[in-house]
Design an enzyme around this catalytic site. Structure first.
Site, PDB file in Angstrom:
ATOM      1  N   ARG A 106       0.837  -1.201   0.000  1.00 21.14           N
ATOM      2  CA  ARG A 106       0.000   0.000   0.000  1.00 21.14           C
ATOM      3  C   ARG A 106       0.873   1.252   0.000  1.00 21.14           C
ATOM      4  NH1 ARG A 106      -5.268   0.482   1.363  1.00 21.14           N
ATOM      5  NH2 ARG A 106      -5.228  -1.587   2.289  1.00 21.14           N
ATOM      6  N   THR A 110      -0.906   7.591  -1.343  1.00 19.62           N
ATOM      7  CA  THR A 110      -2.198   7.414  -2.014  1.00 19.62           C
ATOM      8  C   THR A 110      -3.066   6.367  -1.338  1.00 19.62           C
ATOM      9  OG1 THR A 110      -1.392   5.682  -3.516  1.00 19.62           O
ATOM     10  CG2 THR A 110      -1.073   7.975  -4.187  1.00 19.62           C
ATOM     11  N   ASP A 202      -4.479 -10.125  12.053  1.00 19.02           N
ATOM     12  CA  ASP A 202      -3.661 -10.074  10.844  1.00 19.02           C
ATOM     13  C   ASP A 202      -3.302 -11.504  10.434  1.00 19.02           C
ATOM     14  OD1 ASP A 202      -1.119 -10.020   9.233  1.00 19.02           O
ATOM     15  OD2 ASP A 202      -1.420  -7.873   9.442  1.00 19.02           O
ATOM     16  N   ASP A 205       0.510 -12.249  10.001  1.00 18.47           N
ATOM     17  CA  ASP A 205       1.234 -12.353  11.271  1.00 18.47           C
ATOM     18  C   ASP A 205       0.925 -13.671  11.972  1.00 18.47           C
ATOM     19  OD1 ASP A 205       2.590  -9.973  11.075  1.00 18.47           O
ATOM     20  OD2 ASP A 205       1.087  -8.814  12.157  1.00 18.47           O
TER      21      ASP A 205
END
Length: 211
Positions: A106, A110, A202, A205
Site C-alpha cells: 500500500r 495514495t 492479521d 502475522d
C-alpha cells in the site's frame, strides 16, 4: 449461500475450523494447519464447474464408462504474503495446478495498492486463475490483482478468501462484477484501522508468527 456471484460457505466443518482460527489462543502451528484445511475444503466447491469428459477404463471386474477432468487448466495465484498459507491446502486436491505469485504493497501517500512482484505461469491466459488471500477487507488488493491479470489478457478469474467484510465484497463486485467471490465467512464491518470485525486479526502475522 449464493447471492450476486458471491458464494458464502455454510458447511459445518468449515464453520467449526473458522471458529478455531478466530480464537486468539490458537497457536501459529494450529492456525497454519487450519488455514490449509479450510482452503482444501473450499477447493471442493471452487472447482464444482470444471468440465468433464467420458472415458472407458478396465476395472478388475469389467469395462466401465466413467468421467475425468476434461483438461481444464488451473493456476493458483496467492497474494503475498498471507495468500501463501492457502496454497498447500488447494494443491492437496489440485496437484496439477500451477502456482504463480503476486506481491502488492500500500502506497503510504495514495493508500492504493502497488504491484511490486508478479510471476505467472507462461500459459496463464489459457488457465482458470484462482486468486488466494485469506482476508477481503477494503478490497483494494483484490481489485488491483484482478485488474493486473486482466491487463495481461486473462479473463477466467475467481477470488477465494476465508473472511470477508461487506465493504470488500461491495468494492470487488463494483469493479469486477464478472469475478466470482468465494468466502468461508462474511463478517460485520471494517473498523477505523481497516481490520475486519470480528475477523481473526492479521492473517499474515498469525500464519508466520511475526507478531
Amino acid at each position: 449461500m449464493i447471492k450476486d456471484n458471491v458464494f458464502i460457505f455454510d458447511h459445518p466443518l468449515i464453520q467449526h475450523k473458522i471458529s478455531l482460527m478466530r480464537d486468539k489462543r490458537t497457536t501459529t502451528k494450529e492456525f497454519r494447519e487450519l488455514v490449509s484445511e479450510v482452503s482444501m475444503l473450499m477447493a471442493y466447491e471452487v472447482t464444482r464447474n470444471l468440465p468433464l469428459k467420458e472415458i472407458e477404463v478396465e476395472t478388475p471386474i469389467a469395462t466401465a464408462k466413467t468421467w475425468v477432468l476434461a483438461g481444464k487448466k488451473l493456476a493458483l495465484l496467492p497474494i503475498l504474503r498471507a495468500g501463501l498459507g492457502m496454497v498447500d491446502g488447494m494443491l492437496s486436491l489440485l496437484p496439477m495446478a500451477k502456482v504463480g505469485h503476486i506481491g502488492l504493497y500500500r502506497d503510504p501517500q495514495t493508500l492504493e495498492p502497488v504491484e511490486y512482484y508478479c510471476k505467472l505461469p507462461e500459459d496463464a491466459e489459457e488457465r482458470d486463475i484462482v486468486i488466494l488471500d485469506p482476508m477481503l477487507a477494503t478490497g483494494g488488493s483484490a481489485v488491483a490483482a484482478i485488474a493486473f491479470l486482466k491487463s495481461k489478457g486473462i479473463r477466467n478469474i475467481q477470488f477465494m478468501c476465508l473472511i470477508a467484510a461487506p465493504e470488500g465484497i461491495e468494492r470487488l463486485r463494483r469493479d469486477h462484477s464478472d469475478v466470482p467471490i468465494f468466502c468461508a465467512a462474511l463478517d460485520q464491518c471494517l473498523n477505523d484501522q481497516a481490520y475486519i470485525v470480528p475477523g481473526l486479526g492479521d492473517a499474515g502475522d498469525r500464519l508466520f508468527g511475526t507478531k
